[in-house]
Enzyme design. Structure first.
Site, PDB file in Angstrom:
ATOM      1  N   LYS A 175     -18.087 -33.526 -16.857  1.00 45.02           N
ATOM      2  CA  LYS A 175     -18.330 -32.139 -16.436  1.00 45.02           C
ATOM      3  C   LYS A 175     -17.263 -31.730 -15.425  1.00 45.02           C
ATOM      4  O   LYS A 175     -17.280 -32.129 -14.265  1.00 45.02           O
ATOM      5  CB  LYS A 175     -19.712 -31.957 -15.804  1.00 45.02           C
ATOM      6  CG  LYS A 175     -20.026 -30.463 -15.713  1.00 45.02           C
ATOM      7  CD  LYS A 175     -21.044 -30.077 -14.683  1.00 45.02           C
ATOM      8  CE  LYS A 175     -20.511 -29.835 -13.314  1.00 45.02           C
ATOM      9  NZ  LYS A 175     -19.579 -28.705 -13.165  1.00 45.02           N
ATOM     10  N   GLU A 250     -16.396 -40.557  -4.713  1.00 40.94           N
ATOM     11  CA  GLU A 250     -15.099 -40.266  -4.069  1.00 40.94           C
ATOM     12  C   GLU A 250     -15.273 -38.938  -3.357  1.00 40.94           C
ATOM     13  O   GLU A 250     -15.287 -37.891  -4.007  1.00 40.94           O
ATOM     14  CB  GLU A 250     -14.000 -40.148  -5.135  1.00 40.94           C
ATOM     15  CG  GLU A 250     -13.767 -41.399  -5.947  1.00 40.94           C
ATOM     16  CD  GLU A 250     -13.064 -42.487  -5.163  1.00 40.94           C
ATOM     17  OE1 GLU A 250     -12.457 -42.188  -4.121  1.00 40.94           O
ATOM     18  OE2 GLU A 250     -13.143 -43.647  -5.584  1.00 40.94           O
ATOM     19  N   CYS A 284      -8.037 -34.235  -0.893  1.00 44.94           N
ATOM     20  CA  CYS A 284      -9.109 -34.948  -0.194  1.00 44.94           C
ATOM     21  C   CYS A 284      -8.549 -35.810   0.929  1.00 44.94           C
ATOM     22  O   CYS A 284      -9.153 -35.968   1.974  1.00 44.94           O
ATOM     23  CB  CYS A 284      -9.894 -35.802  -1.178  1.00 44.94           C
ATOM     24  SG  CYS A 284      -8.848 -36.847  -2.173  1.00 44.94           S
TER      25      CYS A 284
END
Ligand code: NAD
Length: 489
Positions: A175, A250, A284
């Site tokens: 997804k 993560e 990130c």
């Protein structure tokens, strides 16, 4: 551009009529739409993946390797088209999108070789001292994976999930983020080109609540491989707890970069700017807190501001652009409000906020550098996920390490120093999944990737990434030429 869901090897309409707009962040205009998958669609996709799993696990690593190599070739053949689609969807500069495509192809090639190697690891004999027993280890695919990913590297994050999962013998329901679904859907087209068996890879577009949550909670899922925010990570953990699913998380970061006064000055400037302004700061592991030894603090900061103000901002498709628009209106508002709040709370904004006159629409923001930031403020502590850097001076190595580690996150950190012993000493003390020495952000498919503390659980990439999709089975047999005789005498 694909407009449907990819389930069981076919492009299929959603059970729901609801659609999600796809907006070009450089203009703010909608240019496509994708289905908002429903609970029924999710169930169809998981069922297809379950039905395909046994055969996919049993065809063996060598045959799986061939499919993965073919997927890598498909990416290579469609590199330009995919990179341009990524820019339209996400806004990143084209050169960065090309880099993502190359990394994605490398990832398939790398895990193809892992798949091949798995074929020879059917029964690995354990070397141990118990002579009358023999123990062998088998690596078996975990089953059906839910891959749920964010919008900052839409294609690369998809491949980081799909390639190792398929190599291990798992099937997957992917997804993508509702904000950037287009390039991930193209993996479905490639799967058809390489004649991947139906159901091995399924791709469902939809919102977090409407599609992500039912996928994470589906009883037919064995492992959830999630990349995204800490907030959603918590929901994933709780969804997984019901039937004790395996998870990989993560999550976010607020990574520190430490600059010592013995560093290579030009090298440090280059990596600091790259470490926060690459991919518009939507990284990130962005090194968004830079700690600089007081002896060189002013010199470093003045130079950073000078260079940041020169960075070329614009549509990622234009030549020479270094900073594209933020990914969405929502993200633009979030980052803008973090900047306004920082200023209101007394932090000093050093960079210009003036946008070039030729950028009327789109979600553009100039790179921002703040100093005099309160260490207890959100600006210093929270992930902003945009081109916003906070800088602060330090006096001693111990102080720098203490400030760097004073964070709920632990994804990455960087150290700039010519003293190799100091670099290693500081690397050991920093609480982070990755520590870069005299650089920031380089990422390699062969090396482990993941965080400590609230930055996540588990590792992607390298052999660790493959192991995340494998169960380890112990098969122990007794040498019947021996008589056991311990229990019955
Ligand atoms: P997000 O958590 O909002 O969304 C990530 C994905 O989860 C999306 O596909 C979303 O639809 C889905 N989702 C949302 N709610 C859900 C729910 N209740 N159940 C299941 N799925 C749900 O994150 P984002 O804004 O898309 O991405 C930014 C975040 O991702 C940042 O925090 C960033 O640090 C993190 N990130 C981490 C890494 C890493 O490697 N550690 C890499 C990239 C991004």
């Amino acid at each position: 551009m694909r407009s449907d869901l990819f389930i069981n090897g076919e492009w299929v309409s959603s059970d729901s009529d609801e659609r999600i707009s796809v907006v070009n962040p450089a203009t703010g205009s909608e240019f496509h739409s994708v289905p908002a998958a429903s609970v029924i669609d999710i169930d169809r996709a998981v069922t297809a993946a379950r039905e395909a799993h046994k055969a996919w696990a049993e065809i063996g690593g060598k045959r799986r390797a061939r499919y993965l190599h073919d997927m890598a070739s498909q990416i290579g053949a469609r590199r330009e088209e995919l990179a341009r689609l990524e820019v339209a969807d996400n806004g990143k500069p084209l050169a960065e999108a090309f880099d993502d495509m190359d990394e994605a192809a490398r990832c398939f090639t790398y895990y193809a070789e892992h798949a091949r190697a798995l074929e020879n690891k059917q029964f690995e004999i354990l070397d141990w001292p118990h002579k009358e027993f023999r123990c062998r280890i088998r690596y078996e695919p975990m089953g059906v994976v839910a891959g749920i990913i964010p919008w900052n590297y839409p294609f690369l994050m998809a491949v980081w999930k799909v390639a190792p999962a398929l190599a291990a013998g798992c099937t997957i329901v992917l997804k993508p983020s509702e904000i950037t679904p287009l390039t991930a859907l193209e993996l479905g087209a490639m799967a058809r080109e390489v004649a991947l068996p139906p159901g091995v890879l399924n791709i469902v577009t939809g919102t977090g609540q409407g599609a992500g949550a039912p996928l994470a909670g589906h009883l037919g899922i064995d492992k959830i491989a999630f990349t995204g925010s800490v907030e959603t990570g918590r929901k994933i953990m709780s969804a997984a707890s019901r039937d004790v699913k395996n998870i990989g998380l993560e999550l976010g970061g607020k990574s520190a970069l430490l600059v010592f006064d013995d560093c290579d000055f030009e090298n440090a400037i280059e990596w600091i700017l790259f470490g926060i302004f690459w991919n518009k700061g939507e990284i990130c592991s962005a090194t968004s807190r830079v700690l600089i030894h007081r002896a060189i603090y002013r010199r470093v900061v003045d130079r950073l501001v000078e260079e940041a103000d020169k960075l070329v901002i614009g549509n990622g498709l234009e030549d020479g652009v270094q900073i594209g628009p933020l990914v969405s209106e929502q993200q633009y508002k979030k980052v803008s409000s973090a900047i306004s709040k920082g200023k209101a709370e007394g932090a000093m904004l050093l960079t210009s906020e003036q946008l070039p006159a030729h950028l009327p629409g789109g979600y553009f923001l100039r790179p921002a550098i703040f100093e005099e930031v309160d260490f207890s403020s959100d600006l210093w502590r929270e992930e902003i996920f945009g081109p916003v850097l906070c800088v602060a001076p330090f006096d001693t190595e111990e102080e720098a390490i203490q400030i760097a580690n004073d964070s709920e996150y632990g994804l990455a950190a960087s150290v700039m120093s010519r003293d190799k012993e100091r670099c290693d000493r500081v690397a050991i003390s920093l609480q982070a999944g990755t520590v870069w020495l005299n650089c920031s952000q380089p990422n390699f498919v062969e090396a482990p990737w993941g965080g400590v503390k609230r930055s996540g659980i588990g590792r992607e990439l390298g052999r660790w990434g493959l192991e995340g999709y494998l169960e380890v089975k112990q098969v122990t047999d007794f040498d019947t030429r021996e008589r056991w005789g311990w229990f019955l005498g």
